[in-house]
Design a protein around this motif. Structure first.
Motif, PDB file in Angstrom:
ATOM      1  N   SER A 105       4.736   4.692   2.840  1.00 48.16           N
ATOM      2  CA  SER A 105       5.716   5.556   3.336  1.00 48.16           C
ATOM      3  C   SER A 105       6.028   6.920   2.587  1.00 48.16           C
ATOM      4  O   SER A 105       6.901   7.592   2.757  1.00 48.16           O
ATOM      5  CB  SER A 105       7.053   4.800   3.617  1.00 48.16           C
ATOM      6  OG  SER A 105       7.397   4.237   2.240  1.00 48.16           O
ATOM      7  N   GLY A 106       5.402   6.818   1.346  1.00 52.21           N
ATOM      8  CA  GLY A 106       5.386   7.851   0.448  1.00 52.21           C
ATOM      9  C   GLY A 106       4.424   8.095  -0.530  1.00 52.21           C
ATOM     10  O   GLY A 106       3.304   7.094  -0.334  1.00 52.21           O
ATOM     11  N   ASP A 107       4.490   8.615  -1.681  1.00 52.95           N
ATOM     12  CA  ASP A 107       3.517   8.330  -2.691  1.00 52.95           C
ATOM     13  C   ASP A 107       3.536   6.963  -3.448  1.00 52.95           C
ATOM     14  O   ASP A 107       4.518   6.402  -3.658  1.00 52.95           O
ATOM     15  CB  ASP A 107       3.721   9.629  -3.821  1.00 52.95           C
ATOM     16  CG  ASP A 107       3.788  10.911  -3.127  1.00 52.95           C
ATOM     17  OD1 ASP A 107       2.978  11.033  -1.936  1.00 52.95           O
ATOM     18  OD2 ASP A 107       4.150  11.958  -4.030  1.00 52.95           O
ATOM     19  N   GLY A 108       2.379   6.871  -3.745  1.00 50.26           N
ATOM     20  CA  GLY A 108       2.366   5.368  -4.793  1.00 50.26           C
ATOM     21  C   GLY A 108       1.062   5.370  -5.451  1.00 50.26           C
ATOM     22  O   GLY A 108       0.255   6.287  -5.557  1.00 50.26           O
ATOM     23  N   LEU A 156      -4.107  -0.121   2.487  1.00 51.62           N
ATOM     24  CA  LEU A 156      -2.851   0.742   2.922  1.00 51.62           C
ATOM     25  C   LEU A 156      -2.911   1.266   4.194  1.00 51.62           C
ATOM     26  O   LEU A 156      -3.975   1.531   4.952  1.00 51.62           O
ATOM     27  CB  LEU A 156      -3.128   2.057   1.756  1.00 51.62           C
ATOM     28  CG  LEU A 156      -3.548   1.561   0.522  1.00 51.62           C
ATOM     29  CD1 LEU A 156      -3.945   3.182  -0.279  1.00 51.62           C
ATOM     30  CD2 LEU A 156      -2.647   0.969  -0.290  1.00 51.62           C
ATOM     31  N   VAL A 157      -1.686   0.806   4.938  1.00 55.64           N
ATOM     32  CA  VAL A 157      -1.520   1.042   6.270  1.00 55.64           C
ATOM     33  C   VAL A 157      -0.432   2.180   6.316  1.00 55.64           C
ATOM     34  O   VAL A 157       0.859   2.031   5.928  1.00 55.64           O
ATOM     35  CB  VAL A 157      -0.904  -0.065   6.903  1.00 55.64           C
ATOM     36  CG1 VAL A 157      -0.602   0.011   8.264  1.00 55.64           C
ATOM     37  CG2 VAL A 157      -2.040  -1.184   6.682  1.00 55.64           C
ATOM     38  N   ALA A 158      -0.622   3.352   6.950  1.00 50.17           N
ATOM     39  CA  ALA A 158       0.391   4.462   7.218  1.00 50.17           C
ATOM     40  C   ALA A 158       0.465   4.625   8.825  1.00 50.17           C
ATOM     41  O   ALA A 158       0.082   4.030   9.428  1.00 50.17           O
ATOM     42  CB  ALA A 158      -0.378   5.936   6.762  1.00 50.17           C
ATOM     43  N   SER A 211      -8.332   9.794   4.634  1.00 45.87           N
ATOM     44  CA  SER A 211      -9.013   8.577   5.386  1.00 45.87           C
ATOM     45  C   SER A 211      -9.143   9.360   6.923  1.00 45.87           C
ATOM     46  O   SER A 211      -8.357  10.188   7.084  1.00 45.87           O
ATOM     47  CB  SER A 211      -7.970   7.631   5.513  1.00 45.87           C
ATOM     48  OG  SER A 211      -6.614   7.993   6.078  1.00 45.87           O
ATOM     49  N   THR A 212     -10.026   8.781   7.701  1.00 45.43           N
ATOM     50  CA  THR A 212     -10.223   9.217   8.929  1.00 45.43           C
ATOM     51  C   THR A 212      -9.333   8.785   9.984  1.00 45.43           C
ATOM     52  O   THR A 212      -8.843   9.341  10.867  1.00 45.43           O
ATOM     53  CB  THR A 212     -11.536   9.120   9.422  1.00 45.43           C
ATOM     54  OG1 THR A 212     -11.622   7.619   9.417  1.00 45.43           O
ATOM     55  CG2 THR A 212     -12.625   9.589   8.548  1.00 45.43           C
ATOM     56  N   GLY A 213      -8.704   7.720   9.502  1.00 47.56           N
ATOM     57  CA  GLY A 213      -7.510   7.054  10.260  1.00 47.56           C
ATOM     58  C   GLY A 213      -6.125   6.699   9.706  1.00 47.56           C
ATOM     59  O   GLY A 213      -5.964   7.322   8.422  1.00 47.56           O
ATOM     60  N   SER A 214      -5.394   5.984  10.115  1.00 53.83           N
ATOM     61  CA  SER A 214      -4.209   5.513   9.279  1.00 53.83           C
ATOM     62  C   SER A 214      -4.352   4.204   8.261  1.00 53.83           C
ATOM     63  O   SER A 214      -3.236   3.807   7.725  1.00 53.83           O
ATOM     64  CB  SER A 214      -3.135   5.174  10.395  1.00 53.83           C
ATOM     65  OG  SER A 214      -3.487   3.995  11.226  1.00 53.83           O
ATOM     66  N   GLN A 215      -5.861   3.769   7.944  1.00 48.51           N
ATOM     67  CA  GLN A 215      -5.891   2.567   7.188  1.00 48.51           C
ATOM     68  C   GLN A 215      -7.042   2.801   6.082  1.00 48.51           C
ATOM     69  O   GLN A 215      -7.908   3.441   6.726  1.00 48.51           O
ATOM     70  CB  GLN A 215      -5.858   1.189   7.929  1.00 48.51           C
ATOM     71  CG  GLN A 215      -4.645   1.074   8.739  1.00 48.51           C
ATOM     72  CD  GLN A 215      -4.748  -0.322   9.360  1.00 48.51           C
ATOM     73  OE1 GLN A 215      -5.178  -1.466   8.740  1.00 48.51           O
ATOM     74  NE2 GLN A 215      -4.197  -0.682  10.685  1.00 48.51           N
ATOM     75  N   SER A 235      -1.151   9.244  -1.116  1.00 52.15           N
ATOM     76  CA  SER A 235       0.105  10.203  -0.588  1.00 52.15           C
ATOM     77  C   SER A 235      -0.290  10.308   1.053  1.00 52.15           C
ATOM     78  O   SER A 235      -1.530  10.000   1.680  1.00 52.15           O
ATOM     79  CB  SER A 235       0.170  11.437  -1.298  1.00 52.15           C
ATOM     80  OG  SER A 235      -0.947  12.070  -1.187  1.00 52.15           O
ATOM     81  N   LEU A 236       0.575  10.851   1.781  1.00 45.48           N
ATOM     82  CA  LEU A 236       0.457  10.892   3.016  1.00 45.48           C
ATOM     83  C   LEU A 236       0.217  12.515   3.563  1.00 45.48           C
ATOM     84  O   LEU A 236       0.717  13.214   2.874  1.00 45.48           O
ATOM     85  CB  LEU A 236       1.887  10.505   3.888  1.00 45.48           C
ATOM     86  CG  LEU A 236       2.112   8.985   3.848  1.00 45.48           C
ATOM     87  CD1 LEU A 236       3.437   8.645   4.524  1.00 45.48           C
ATOM     88  CD2 LEU A 236       0.861   8.111   4.551  1.00 45.48           C
ATOM     89  N   LEU A 237      -0.610  12.621   4.351  1.00 49.84           N
ATOM     90  CA  LEU A 237      -0.860  13.710   5.314  1.00 49.84           C
ATOM     91  C   LEU A 237      -0.772  13.761   6.596  1.00 49.84           C
ATOM     92  O   LEU A 237      -0.999  12.821   7.282  1.00 49.84           O
ATOM     93  CB  LEU A 237      -2.393  14.269   4.769  1.00 49.84           C
ATOM     94  CG  LEU A 237      -2.557  14.850   3.042  1.00 49.84           C
ATOM     95  CD1 LEU A 237      -4.133  15.143   3.276  1.00 49.84           C
ATOM     96  CD2 LEU A 237      -1.782  16.055   2.930  1.00 49.84           C
TER      97      LEU A 237
END
Length: 341
Positions: free
Chosen positions: A51-54, A75-77, A132-136, A158-160
């Motif tokens: 859900s954020g940086d880690g 890691l699951v976004a 990543s190409t996907g969310s995991q 981190s999230l993009l």
């Protein structure tokens, strides 16, 4: 060579060493399923909700990591986000052998593509960043019982947001996708990699071959170990012959598209051999009506194959070498069906 000598010395030390040392070398075990601060742990992997940086790191980073360790993070976004990974400049694992990371390594897998992005070890250079190409994404760290190094590794995440032009990735394209089944059938009938590439790109197949095998910024390594039993007395030989038709691991061919449940891609070769439990349980030692052959030790091995996918927007085929994970049965046993159920 220094490694075999070290192995011999380590064996002697293990035999005469103290209990304190042997407890330090003990196998790393993940705890039973639980969840805390967005991290769900299980015996297989640690699932982290991003859900954020880690960050994730090797145990005891930046000091020497323990031996005999296997840790996996997934890691699951959110589905509309991508995960950006950056390695810490402090990076050092056991050196590769013959250019292959066989013993201690960190490995990155893009879950959506079911493809290993890279496997790294040594300390010559820091792995490049990855989005990543996907969310995991899945990060795997493995160390054996020799040559623990330091400082290990640390990966910051981190999230993009997904690119606006990026199409929403389907969970799995239908098997009736025009061209996929026809192409799969045509490719399956070809005998060599060269024939596959000539069929796909008659004008530039040699260039494609060079691109596939060109050295890249990551090193992928596979290690397949097969233990061979020595022949004993005649009675032992008779028993081994019986075992060939009893409950033992044996070669089975599996379809990669069916095994991996991938209807959006073509693999060449399309089938591979795996070890799976087979044979009868006529010599079952249990006194039960229905004795069945089941796996008692299962491992995952990676096999390098050619992957073909349609590019987004209908821009031709994407061709790449990729590692696919397949389940292998290493030990089997006959058990009563009631007990297994």
């Amino acid at each position: 060579m220094i490694r075999p000598l070290f192995i011999l010395l380590a064996s002697l030390l293990q035999h005469y060493g103290s209990e304190a040392e042997s407890s330090h070398v003990g196998k790393f075990h993940l705890p039973s399923v639980k969840e805390q601060n967005g991290v769900q742990e299980s015996h297989q992997e640690k699932v982290i909700t991003v859900s954020g940086d880690g960050m994730v790191q090797s145990p005891d980073f930046p000091h020497t990591y323990p031996r005999n360790t296997a840790v996996v993070w997934r890691l699951v976004a959110p589905s509309n986000m991508r995960i950006q990974l950056t390695f810490d400049e402090r990076f050092g694992l056991e050196d590769p052998e013959d250019g292959i990371c066989k013993y201690d390594f960190v490995e990155l897998e893009d879950v959506e593509d079911v493809a290993v992005v890279g496997r790294w070890c040594g300390s010559q250079s820091v792995p490049a960043g990855h989005t990543s190409t996907g969310s995991q994404v899945r990060i795997r760290f493995v160390s054996d019982e020799y040559f623990p190094s330091e400082p290990g590794f640390r990966v910051r995440y981190s999230l993009l947001p997904a690119s606006p032009s990026e199409p929403e990735a389907p969970a799995g394209l239908p098997a009736s996708l025009p061209g996929i089944e026809e192409l799969s059938e045509a490719v399956a009938g070809l005998s060599t990699m060269e024939e596959v590439m000539k069929y796909l790109e008659p004008e530039r197949w040699q260039l494609d071959m060079e691109e596939l095998y060109k050295p890249t910024w990551h090193v992928l390594g596979k290690s397949f170990l097969h233990n061979k039993k020595a022949r004993g007395a005649d009675l032992n030989l008779l028993r081994e012959e019986v075992q060939l038709y009893s409950c033992t691991p044996r070669n089975f061919s599996v379809s990669l598209r069916e095994e991996l449940r991938r209807t959006d891609a073509i693999f060449w070769p399309g089938c591979l051999l795996v070890k799976r439990c087979g044979g009868n349980c006529a010599c079952c030692s249990h006194r039960c009506y229905d004795c069945q052959c089941v796996p008692t030790r299962v491992t995952k091995k990676y096999h390098e194959v050619l992957l073909l996918k349609h590019r987004s927007g209908g821009r031709g085929l994407q061709k790449s070498m990729t590692d696919v994970p397949l389940e292998h049965h290493e030990e089997c046993s006959c058990v009563c069906k009631d007990d297994w159920d």
